[in-house]
Design a protein around this motif. Sequence first.
Motif, PDB file in Angstrom:
ATOM      1  N   ALA A 143       5.220   7.975  -3.623  1.00  0.00           N
ATOM      2  CA  ALA A 143       5.869   8.283  -2.345  1.00  0.00           C
ATOM      3  C   ALA A 143       6.958   9.334  -2.520  1.00  0.00           C
ATOM      4  O   ALA A 143       7.115  10.224  -1.669  1.00  0.00           O
ATOM      5  CB  ALA A 143       6.448   7.010  -1.734  1.00  0.00           C
ATOM      6  N   THR A 144       7.716   9.257  -3.608  1.00  0.00           N
ATOM      7  CA  THR A 144       8.788  10.221  -3.846  1.00  0.00           C
ATOM      8  C   THR A 144       8.229  11.635  -3.942  1.00  0.00           C
ATOM      9  O   THR A 144       8.752  12.576  -3.334  1.00  0.00           O
ATOM     10  CB  THR A 144       9.557   9.873  -5.129  1.00  0.00           C
ATOM     11  N   THR A 145       7.148  11.806  -4.696  1.00  0.00           N
ATOM     12  CA  THR A 145       6.530  13.122  -4.829  1.00  0.00           C
ATOM     13  C   THR A 145       6.051  13.642  -3.487  1.00  0.00           C
ATOM     14  O   THR A 145       6.288  14.810  -3.122  1.00  0.00           O
ATOM     15  CB  THR A 145       5.350  13.062  -5.812  1.00  0.00           C
ATOM     16  N   VAL A 146       5.387  12.785  -2.723  1.00  0.00           N
ATOM     17  CA  VAL A 146       4.813  13.215  -1.443  1.00  0.00           C
ATOM     18  C   VAL A 146       5.903  13.578  -0.435  1.00  0.00           C
ATOM     19  O   VAL A 146       5.846  14.638   0.211  1.00  0.00           O
ATOM     20  CB  VAL A 146       3.895  12.112  -0.877  1.00  0.00           C
ATOM     21  N   LYS A 196      -0.858   2.178  -7.923  1.00  0.00           N
ATOM     22  CA  LYS A 196      -0.879   0.720  -7.855  1.00  0.00           C
ATOM     23  C   LYS A 196      -0.720   0.269  -6.401  1.00  0.00           C
ATOM     24  O   LYS A 196       0.325   0.466  -5.788  1.00  0.00           O
ATOM     25  CB  LYS A 196       0.249   0.125  -8.692  1.00  0.00           C
ATOM     26  N   THR A 197      -1.757  -0.349  -5.850  1.00  0.00           N
ATOM     27  CA  THR A 197      -1.718  -0.887  -4.496  1.00  0.00           C
ATOM     28  C   THR A 197      -2.475  -2.205  -4.473  1.00  0.00           C
ATOM     29  O   THR A 197      -2.998  -2.659  -5.490  1.00  0.00           O
ATOM     30  CB  THR A 197      -2.369   0.077  -3.480  1.00  0.00           C
ATOM     31  N   GLN A 198      -2.562  -2.788  -3.284  1.00  0.00           N
ATOM     32  CA  GLN A 198      -3.318  -4.020  -3.116  1.00  0.00           C
ATOM     33  C   GLN A 198      -4.806  -3.758  -2.897  1.00  0.00           C
ATOM     34  O   GLN A 198      -5.570  -4.693  -2.685  1.00  0.00           O
ATOM     35  CB  GLN A 198      -2.769  -4.806  -1.913  1.00  0.00           C
ATOM     36  N   ALA A 206       3.601   2.929  -6.637  1.00  0.00           N
ATOM     37  CA  ALA A 206       3.531   3.493  -5.288  1.00  0.00           C
ATOM     38  C   ALA A 206       4.832   4.192  -4.905  1.00  0.00           C
ATOM     39  O   ALA A 206       4.822   5.197  -4.184  1.00  0.00           O
ATOM     40  CB  ALA A 206       3.204   2.398  -4.279  1.00  0.00           C
ATOM     41  N   GLU A 207       5.961   3.684  -5.399  1.00  0.00           N
ATOM     42  CA  GLU A 207       7.255   4.286  -5.086  1.00  0.00           C
ATOM     43  C   GLU A 207       7.360   5.687  -5.693  1.00  0.00           C
ATOM     44  O   GLU A 207       7.933   6.601  -5.078  1.00  0.00           O
ATOM     45  CB  GLU A 207       8.386   3.396  -5.585  1.00  0.00           C
ATOM     46  N   ASP A 208       6.849   5.860  -6.914  1.00  0.00           N
ATOM     47  CA  ASP A 208       6.885   7.184  -7.541  1.00  0.00           C
ATOM     48  C   ASP A 208       5.978   8.162  -6.803  1.00  0.00           C
ATOM     49  O   ASP A 208       6.324   9.336  -6.613  1.00  0.00           O
ATOM     50  CB  ASP A 208       6.455   7.076  -9.011  1.00  0.00           C
ATOM     51  N   GLY A 221       0.802  -1.216   0.000  1.00  0.00           N
ATOM     52  CA  GLY A 221       0.000   0.000   0.000  1.00  0.00           C
ATOM     53  C   GLY A 221       0.835   1.265   0.000  1.00  0.00           C
ATOM     54  O   GLY A 221       2.075   1.228   0.078  1.00  0.00           O
ATOM     55  N   ILE A 222       0.156   2.391  -0.056  1.00  0.00           N
ATOM     56  CA  ILE A 222       0.816   3.691  -0.042  1.00  0.00           C
ATOM     57  C   ILE A 222       1.608   3.899   1.239  1.00  0.00           C
ATOM     58  O   ILE A 222       2.731   4.408   1.220  1.00  0.00           O
ATOM     59  CB  ILE A 222      -0.236   4.804  -0.228  1.00  0.00           C
ATOM     60  N   GLY A 223       1.034   3.505   2.375  1.00  0.00           N
ATOM     61  CA  GLY A 223       1.710   3.707   3.653  1.00  0.00           C
ATOM     62  C   GLY A 223       3.040   2.999   3.723  1.00  0.00           C
ATOM     63  O   GLY A 223       4.031   3.542   4.234  1.00  0.00           O
ATOM     64  N   SER A 224       3.104   1.780   3.215  1.00  0.00           N
ATOM     65  CA  SER A 224       4.358   1.021   3.207  1.00  0.00           C
ATOM     66  C   SER A 224       5.401   1.700   2.330  1.00  0.00           C
ATOM     67  O   SER A 224       6.575   1.817   2.710  1.00  0.00           O
ATOM     68  CB  SER A 224       4.104  -0.407   2.719  1.00  0.00           C
ATOM     69  N   ALA A 225       4.973   2.181   1.151  1.00  0.00           N
ATOM     70  CA  ALA A 225       5.907   2.872   0.257  1.00  0.00           C
ATOM     71  C   ALA A 225       6.425   4.157   0.903  1.00  0.00           C
ATOM     72  O   ALA A 225       7.625   4.475   0.810  1.00  0.00           O
ATOM     73  CB  ALA A 225       5.220   3.184  -1.069  1.00  0.00           C
ATOM     74  N   LEU A 226       5.545   4.896   1.578  1.00  0.00           N
ATOM     75  CA  LEU A 226       5.978   6.105   2.269  1.00  0.00           C
ATOM     76  C   LEU A 226       6.956   5.783   3.387  1.00  0.00           C
ATOM     77  O   LEU A 226       7.974   6.473   3.565  1.00  0.00           O
ATOM     78  CB  LEU A 226       4.765   6.835   2.840  1.00  0.00           C
TER      79      LEU A 226
END
Length: 288
Positions: free
Chosen positions: A235-238, A191-193, A231-233, A16-21
């Motif tokens: 996270a980078t922006t955020v 892209k997440t689960q 999700a990694e991309d 998920g987003i949280g894990s990538a962050l």
Amino acid sequence: MISKKTVLITGCSDGGIGSALAQLFHQRGYHVFATARDTTKMSALKELSDLTQLTLDVVKSSDIQAAVEQVSQRTGGKLDCLVNNAGRNHFMPILDEDLDLVKDLFQINFYGPIALTQAFAPLLIPAKGMAVYITTISGYLNVPYMGKTDFGTLGTYAASKRSLEIVADTLRLELAPFGVDVLEVVTGGVKTQGQTYFGDFKLPPDSLYKSQEAVIAGRAQGRDGFPRIEAEDYATTVVDEIDKRTTGRIWCGNNADAVRLSMTATAVPQSVMDAGAVMGCGLDALGK
């Protein structure tokens, strides 16, 4: 005692987003407090040093208080960044909604982040930190019966997330005198689960939309034909914006910019906006 910058992120389950962050904040040198209702679902973060996993259900006051105490003990009573990411997705025509489920949805997506902010404000203020809210383009475009799509959503999920943005806008003003910045991340397709949770989606037997069940299920399961960014991309922006202490609202994810631009296109008739929103939803077939 932790001396580096600190961040607490809710909803850090794998995929998920949280894990990538969490992973990117860790790479940037933060001590990360990664939280989830079930810590066994944060296996991607298990081996990272300078990362603390905490059990946190955002609707349980006991979990929230325990998290505050653990973070305070480790940091000396400060927290540099609180990222309210945990949330529940949802798909259902409004006429078919179970209102008890809707109340649960608002508990997680709306009341939970408010409770977290209230609880962690005494740690954010001495750190002159940031409160971040992961919201969605769903609050800006009314796509029928959808919980979340790349072009937005309508209904209870969208309402819960848009309501949170209104609260965040107010908090930005109310926290400013104390040196705490507020950022809203209006999120498009990532892209997440999340789409894997609706494999058995069904409408009620007496639903007026039963003939379109396959269409609705396809969107719920991510088979809508729209691309999503990694999700990694995302996270980078955020994290870049958080590191720059950006306040207000940023738009990130597939189709986020398109939705943002549509919100400023005041000359576009509502009929045109509605025609785009219902495209591919099956409502034209129901009308016939």
